[in-house]
Design a protein around this motif. Structure first.
Motif, PDB file in Angstrom:
ATOM      1  N   CYS A   1       0.826  -1.213   0.000  1.00 19.43           N
ATOM      2  CA  CYS A   1       0.000   0.000   0.000  1.00 19.43           C
ATOM      3  C   CYS A   1       0.861   1.263   0.000  1.00 19.43           C
ATOM      4  N   VAL A   2       1.862   1.301   0.862  1.00 15.03           N
ATOM      5  CA  VAL A   2       2.718   2.477   0.961  1.00 15.03           C
ATOM      6  C   VAL A   2       3.566   2.644  -0.301  1.00 15.03           C
TER       7      VAL A   2
ATOM      8  N   SER B   1       2.927   1.548  -3.368  1.00 13.10           N
ATOM      9  CA  SER B   1       2.125   1.962  -4.530  1.00 13.10           C
ATOM     10  C   SER B   1       1.744   3.427  -4.431  1.00 13.10           C
ATOM     11  N   SER B   2       1.472   3.896  -3.239  1.00 13.32           N
ATOM     12  CA  SER B   2       1.152   5.310  -3.058  1.00 13.32           C
ATOM     13  C   SER B   2       2.363   6.188  -3.349  1.00 13.32           C
TER      14      SER B   2
ATOM     15  N   TRP C   1       3.088   6.224  -7.103  1.00 11.30           N
ATOM     16  CA  TRP C   1       2.153   7.118  -7.791  1.00 11.30           C
ATOM     17  C   TRP C   1       2.544   8.575  -7.566  1.00 11.30           C
TER      18      TRP C   1
ATOM     19  N   SER D   1      -1.894   2.211  -9.099  1.00 18.27           N
ATOM     20  CA  SER D   1      -1.794   2.450  -7.661  1.00 18.27           C
ATOM     21  C   SER D   1      -3.115   2.148  -6.952  1.00 18.27           C
TER      22      SER D   1
ATOM     23  N   THR E   1      -3.629  -0.840  -4.145  1.00 20.16           N
ATOM     24  CA  THR E   1      -4.102  -0.485  -2.803  1.00 20.16           C
ATOM     25  C   THR E   1      -5.410  -1.191  -2.470  1.00 20.16           C
TER      26      THR E   1
ATOM     27  N   PHE F   1      -5.198  -3.755   0.689  1.00 17.86           N
ATOM     28  CA  PHE F   1      -5.724  -3.242   1.955  1.00 17.86           C
ATOM     29  C   PHE F   1      -6.576  -4.249   2.736  1.00 17.86           C
TER      30      PHE F   1
END
Length: 67
Positions: A17-18, A20-21, A24, A34, A38, A42
């Motif tokens: 998650c982190v 991909s963020s 992006w 992204s 996520t 998640f």
């Protein structure tokens, strides 16, 4: 599920998650990639976190955490 396994799944899903963020944000991946990463990672993070939180140090029955 052992506490160590739940912790590893939680950490891996959280890192996805982190990452991909961050990817992006720096323009390394497109927005839809992204979002998909996520959205897929998640729920694994939440379920593994709940299992890790409720897991005992000794092997045994894991309490029901709901769906």
């Amino acid at each position: 599920m052992k506490k160590q396994t739940a912790r590893a799944v939680t950490a891996a899903a959280g890192m996805v998650c982190v990452a991909s963020s961050a990817a992006w944000r720096f323009g390394l991946v497109e927005t839809w990639v992204s979002i998909v990463l996520t959205v897929v990672a998640f729920p694994f993070f939440l379920v593994a976190l709940g299992l890790w939180w409720n897991a005992a140090e000794k092997e045994g029955d894991t309490p029901f955490i709901g769906y």
